[in-house]
Motif scaffolding. Structure first.
Motif, PDB file in Angstrom:
ATOM      1  N   VAL A 214       0.790  -1.237  -0.019  1.00 50.56           N
ATOM      2  CA  VAL A 214       0.077  -0.058   0.150  1.00 50.56           C
ATOM      3  C   VAL A 214       0.839   1.452   0.156  1.00 50.56           C
ATOM      4  N   VAL A 215       0.978   2.227  -1.104  1.00 47.73           N
ATOM      5  CA  VAL A 215       1.475   3.212  -1.127  1.00 47.73           C
ATOM      6  C   VAL A 215       0.871   4.463  -0.492  1.00 47.73           C
ATOM      7  N   LEU A 216       1.504   5.202   0.336  1.00 46.49           N
ATOM      8  CA  LEU A 216       0.706   6.484   0.966  1.00 46.49           C
ATOM      9  C   LEU A 216       1.646   7.685   0.849  1.00 46.49           C
ATOM     10  N   GLY A 217       0.682   8.802   0.992  1.00 47.25           N
ATOM     11  CA  GLY A 217       1.352  10.045   0.736  1.00 47.25           C
ATOM     12  C   GLY A 217       2.170  10.520   1.997  1.00 47.25           C
ATOM     13  N   ALA A 218       3.120  11.555   1.435  1.00 50.45           N
ATOM     14  CA  ALA A 218       4.119  12.205   2.500  1.00 50.45           C
ATOM     15  C   ALA A 218       3.640  12.634   3.808  1.00 50.45           C
ATOM     16  N   GLY A 219       2.306  12.961   3.828  1.00 51.56           N
ATOM     17  CA  GLY A 219       1.701  13.540   5.060  1.00 51.56           C
ATOM     18  C   GLY A 219       0.859  12.641   5.794  1.00 51.56           C
ATOM     19  N   ASP A 220       0.752  11.240   5.289  1.00 52.46           N
ATOM     20  CA  ASP A 220       0.110  10.308   5.902  1.00 52.46           C
ATOM     21  C   ASP A 220       0.803   9.948   7.266  1.00 52.46           C
ATOM     22  N   ARG A 221       0.048   9.487   8.311  1.00 47.53           N
ATOM     23  CA  ARG A 221       0.522   8.841   9.583  1.00 47.53           C
ATOM     24  C   ARG A 221       0.157   7.455   9.744  1.00 47.53           C
ATOM     25  N   VAL A 222       1.135   6.498   9.660  1.00 54.74           N
ATOM     26  CA  VAL A 222       0.527   5.004   9.712  1.00 54.74           C
ATOM     27  C   VAL A 222       0.951   4.604  11.174  1.00 54.74           C
ATOM     28  N   THR A 223      -0.143   3.893  11.484  1.00 55.88           N
ATOM     29  CA  THR A 223      -0.192   3.134  12.853  1.00 55.88           C
ATOM     30  C   THR A 223      -0.321   1.626  12.597  1.00 55.88           C
ATOM     31  N   LEU A 224       0.502   0.872  13.181  1.00 61.51           N
ATOM     32  CA  LEU A 224       0.332  -0.670  13.075  1.00 61.51           C
ATOM     33  C   LEU A 224       0.206  -1.083  14.655  1.00 61.51           C
ATOM     34  N   ALA A 225      -0.953  -1.698  14.958  1.00 53.76           N
ATOM     35  CA  ALA A 225      -1.599  -2.029  16.266  1.00 53.76           C
ATOM     36  C   ALA A 225      -1.411  -3.663  16.398  1.00 53.76           C
ATOM     37  N   THR A 226      -1.053  -3.999  17.253  1.00 51.58           N
ATOM     38  CA  THR A 226      -0.840  -5.733  17.552  1.00 51.58           C
ATOM     39  C   THR A 226      -2.438  -6.044  17.829  1.00 51.58           C
ATOM     40  N   ALA A 227      -2.596  -7.178  17.052  1.00 54.04           N
ATOM     41  CA  ALA A 227      -3.834  -7.867  17.459  1.00 54.04           C
ATOM     42  C   ALA A 227      -3.733  -8.917  18.226  1.00 54.04           C
ATOM     43  N   PRO A 228      -4.955  -9.528  18.982  1.00 51.22           N
ATOM     44  CA  PRO A 228      -4.645 -10.572  20.045  1.00 51.22           C
ATOM     45  C   PRO A 228      -3.899 -11.627  19.645  1.00 51.22           C
ATOM     46  N   ASP A 229      -4.286 -12.273  18.254  1.00 48.30           N
ATOM     47  CA  ASP A 229      -3.800 -13.520  17.753  1.00 48.30           C
ATOM     48  C   ASP A 229      -2.299 -13.320  17.348  1.00 48.30           C
ATOM     49  N   SER A 230      -1.659 -12.260  17.415  1.00 53.51           N
ATOM     50  CA  SER A 230      -0.380 -12.232  16.961  1.00 53.51           C
ATOM     51  C   SER A 230       0.878 -12.953  17.707  1.00 53.51           C
ATOM     52  N   ALA A 231       1.875 -13.245  17.042  1.00 53.90           N
ATOM     53  CA  ALA A 231       3.016 -13.786  17.697  1.00 53.90           C
ATOM     54  C   ALA A 231       3.698 -12.587  18.181  1.00 53.90           C
ATOM     55  N   ALA A 232       4.649 -12.925  19.155  1.00 51.73           N
ATOM     56  CA  ALA A 232       5.461 -11.758  19.893  1.00 51.73           C
ATOM     57  C   ALA A 232       6.265 -11.086  18.523  1.00 51.73           C
ATOM     58  N   ILE A 233       6.333  -9.842  18.450  1.00 59.63           N
ATOM     59  CA  ILE A 233       6.937  -8.874  17.646  1.00 59.63           C
ATOM     60  C   ILE A 233       8.179  -8.208  17.906  1.00 59.63           C
ATOM     61  N   ALA A 234       8.987  -8.540  17.147  1.00 59.49           N
ATOM     62  CA  ALA A 234      10.335  -7.739  17.175  1.00 59.49           C
ATOM     63  C   ALA A 234      10.506  -6.611  16.267  1.00 59.49           C
ATOM     64  N   VAL A 235      10.608  -5.379  16.772  1.00 55.75           N
ATOM     65  CA  VAL A 235      10.641  -4.083  15.803  1.00 55.75           C
ATOM     66  C   VAL A 235      12.232  -3.576  15.529  1.00 55.75           C
TER      67      VAL A 235
END
Length: 315
Positions: A214-235
């Motif tokens: 998904v391509v977004l504009g320069a002024g867009d703010r992206v948020t990725l929120a963890t779902a309950p069924d997710s494995a442990a996430i490393a950033v």
């Protein structure tokens, strides 16, 4: 005018000859010039280089030379986000998309810098935040990946506080235009023009939810929120571990314009070399196999040009 020149060194690669070339050029300039290194590099720099604490380095330099590959260059750029100064990259790494100058080219490059014969490219970065993360800066990308070999990353995508869908995949990559040629590209995402100022969000091995970039504009703010069924996430931010997400965690990313100044001696030549390097990534050959395609006499001539004739080429 540069009064204090900072050096950022690759953590392991030998860069002694480049440092010698820099010191020789500053001595020949005939005017006082401080050459600074960080405390972490104290044991790797010779006398004549002033060592300063890590926190003072960004505030005291007027220009920086990064001796390493793209990772070293990115590290130098992150150091200077709050006070951007020109950064020149010298390639002691492998492929190198950001770095422009090879070690044998460094003396001529320093002469051009002294004469003001260069241009500056402005680079934006992702300003990254989250409940479990200190704010970080990524010039290439932010990657959310599963910590183990089981399960999947499951996160909801929000753009400007509006929910757009979810990802269930091995990883999710948020990349700048600069970083679109890195992990995003390897995951099948599009290459973005540097002039676009866009952000791209790409799933790696998607299993459900959004399956394409998904391509977004320069002024867009992206948020990725963890779902309950997710494995442990490393950033990871620019390939550097930045923290982990809990099941109620979230990561935000927004573009910060003009966060770095990169020295270009020949923007057209650099762009042309980058296109060649990118095309090589698609070839089904390893670097050693590519060398086998070059006639031996040309290999010998190139080796002597790179080493100055100091040693003998390998067979």
């Amino acid at each position: 005018m540069v009064n204090a020149l900072g050096l950022v060194l690759h953590p392991t690669k030998p860069v002694d000859r480049s440092i010698e070339a820099i010191l020789a050029a500053t001595a020949a300039a005939g005017k006082p010039l401080r050459v600074l290194a960080r405390e972490s590099d104290r044991r790797r720099v010779p006398p004549g280089i002033e060592v300063v604490p890590e926190e003072r380095f960004p505030a005291e330099v007027d220009g920086v030379i990064a001796l390493g590959g793209d990772g070293t260059m990115l590290g130098a750029m992150r150091l200077l986000v709050d006070r951007p100064v020109p950064v020149l990259g010298v390639n002691h790494g492998n492929l190198g998309f950001l770095v422009e100058v090879s070690p044998p080219e460094l003396p001529a490059a320093l002469s051009r810098l002294a004469g003001g014969d260069f241009t500056i490219e402005q680079y934006g970065c992702l300003e990254v935040g989250g409940l479990e993360l200190a704010t970080r800066y990524g010039f290439n990308d932010v990657v959310l990946a599963r910590e183990g070999r089981t399960g999947a990353v499951s996160v909801d995508l929000w753009v400007n506080d509006v929910q757009y869908g979810y990802y269930r995949a091995d990883a999710v990559v948020v990349a700048t235009a600069t970083g679109s040629t890195a992990y995003n590209y390897a995951a099948g995402g599009p290459i973005l023009s540097p002039s676009s100022g866009a952000i791209v969000v790409t799933p790696v091995a998607p299993m459900a939810g959004i399956g394409r970039a998904v391509v977004l504009g320069a002024g867009d703010r992206v948020t990725l929120a963890t779902a309950p069924d997710s494995a442990a996430i490393a950033v990871d931010v620019d390939g550097t571990p930045a923290g982990a997400l809990t099941h109620e965690g979230r990561v935000t990313a927004a573009l910060r314009a003009d966060a770095a100044q990169v020295v270009r001696l020949s923007a057209d030549a650099h762009a042309s070399r980058s296109r060649v390097k990118l095309s090589l990534l698609d070839l089904p050959l390893r670097p050693g196999q590519l060398l086998d395609l070059i006639p031996p006499e040309l290999r010998q001539r190139a080796h002597l040009a790179m080493t100055g004739g100091d040693d003998q080429p390998t067979a």
